[in-house]
Scaffold this motif. Structure first.
Motif, PDB file in Angstrom:
ATOM      1  N   ARG A   5       1.499  -3.934  -6.502  1.00 29.58           N
ATOM      2  CA  ARG A   5       2.312  -2.943  -5.804  1.00 29.58           C
ATOM      3  C   ARG A   5       2.291  -1.640  -6.580  1.00 29.58           C
ATOM      4  N   PHE A   6       2.107  -0.566  -5.845  1.00 30.94           N
ATOM      5  CA  PHE A   6       2.136   0.774  -6.422  1.00 30.94           C
ATOM      6  C   PHE A   6       3.187   1.572  -5.660  1.00 30.94           C
ATOM      7  N   CYS A   7       3.970   2.353  -6.389  1.00 28.43           N
ATOM      8  CA  CYS A   7       4.961   3.222  -5.764  1.00 28.43           C
ATOM      9  C   CYS A   7       4.605   4.659  -6.136  1.00 28.43           C
ATOM     10  N   LYS A   8       4.652   5.515  -5.118  1.00 31.64           N
ATOM     11  CA  LYS A   8       4.231   6.901  -5.307  1.00 31.64           C
ATOM     12  C   LYS A   8       5.248   7.840  -4.676  1.00 31.64           C
ATOM     13  N   THR A   9       5.189   9.095  -5.092  1.00 33.16           N
ATOM     14  CA  THR A   9       6.094  10.092  -4.546  1.00 33.16           C
ATOM     15  C   THR A   9       5.339  11.380  -4.234  1.00 33.16           C
ATOM     16  N   ASP A 101      -4.957  11.160  -3.729  1.00 33.13           N
ATOM     17  CA  ASP A 101      -4.623  10.762  -5.090  1.00 33.13           C
ATOM     18  C   ASP A 101      -4.033  11.914  -5.889  1.00 33.13           C
ATOM     19  N   GLU A 102      -4.454  13.140  -5.600  1.00 40.34           N
ATOM     20  CA  GLU A 102      -3.900  14.304  -6.294  1.00 40.34           C
ATOM     21  C   GLU A 102      -2.500  14.639  -5.776  1.00 40.34           C
ATOM     22  N   LYS A 103      -2.231  14.350  -4.530  1.00 39.55           N
ATOM     23  CA  LYS A 103      -0.935  14.664  -3.922  1.00 39.55           C
ATOM     24  C   LYS A 103       0.131  13.634  -4.293  1.00 39.55           C
ATOM     25  N   TRP A 104      -0.206  12.378  -4.085  1.00 35.80           N
ATOM     26  CA  TRP A 104       0.737  11.289  -4.296  1.00 35.80           C
ATOM     27  C   TRP A 104       0.740  10.890  -5.755  1.00 35.80           C
TER      28      TRP A 104
END
Length: 114
Positions: A5-9, A101-104
């Motif tokens: 699981r990965f969590c991003k913002t 990938d650069e945004k999140w």
């Protein structure tokens, strides 16, 4: 089945009309099928995005052997991916040329209930 699981913002523009439109393009059936297929192709099993104000929070569940950096690089080459990123960038506090990938930004887990 083991998963990662990965969590991003990500931060959206502070504009209620843009936020409303961003929600609309992420409504059930609205995301381009090539985008969700590309995610499945690189090992993303499920993804959810939540919003509070202008702050987005993503939960991404992947296959057990998922290599995040490799998968994100591969995802960027999938059909319509760069077009999608340019399209949704107008809602986000980011540039049109930025990859997903650069945004999140990956978040660090600091607590897990036993």
């Amino acid at each position: 089945m083991n998963q990662k699981r990965f969590c991003k913002t990500l931060q959206l523009e502070d504009n209620s009309e843009l936020i409303k439109a961003y929600k609309k393009v992420h409504a059930p059936g609205a995301v381009w099928p090539e985008i969700t297929q590309g995610m499945k192709d690189v090992g993303i099993l499920d993804m959810e995005i939540y919003i509070h104000g202008t702050q987005l929070f993503m939960i991404m569940d992947t296959v057990a052997g998922f290599d995040h950096d490799k998968a994100m690089a591969e995802l960027a080459t999938k059909p319509r991916q760069s077009e999608w990123e340019a399209y949704v960038s107008r809602f986000q506090k980011t540039s049109e040329a930025a990859t997903a990938d650069e945004k999140w930004q990956l978040m660090e887990r600091i607590f897990k209930m036993d």
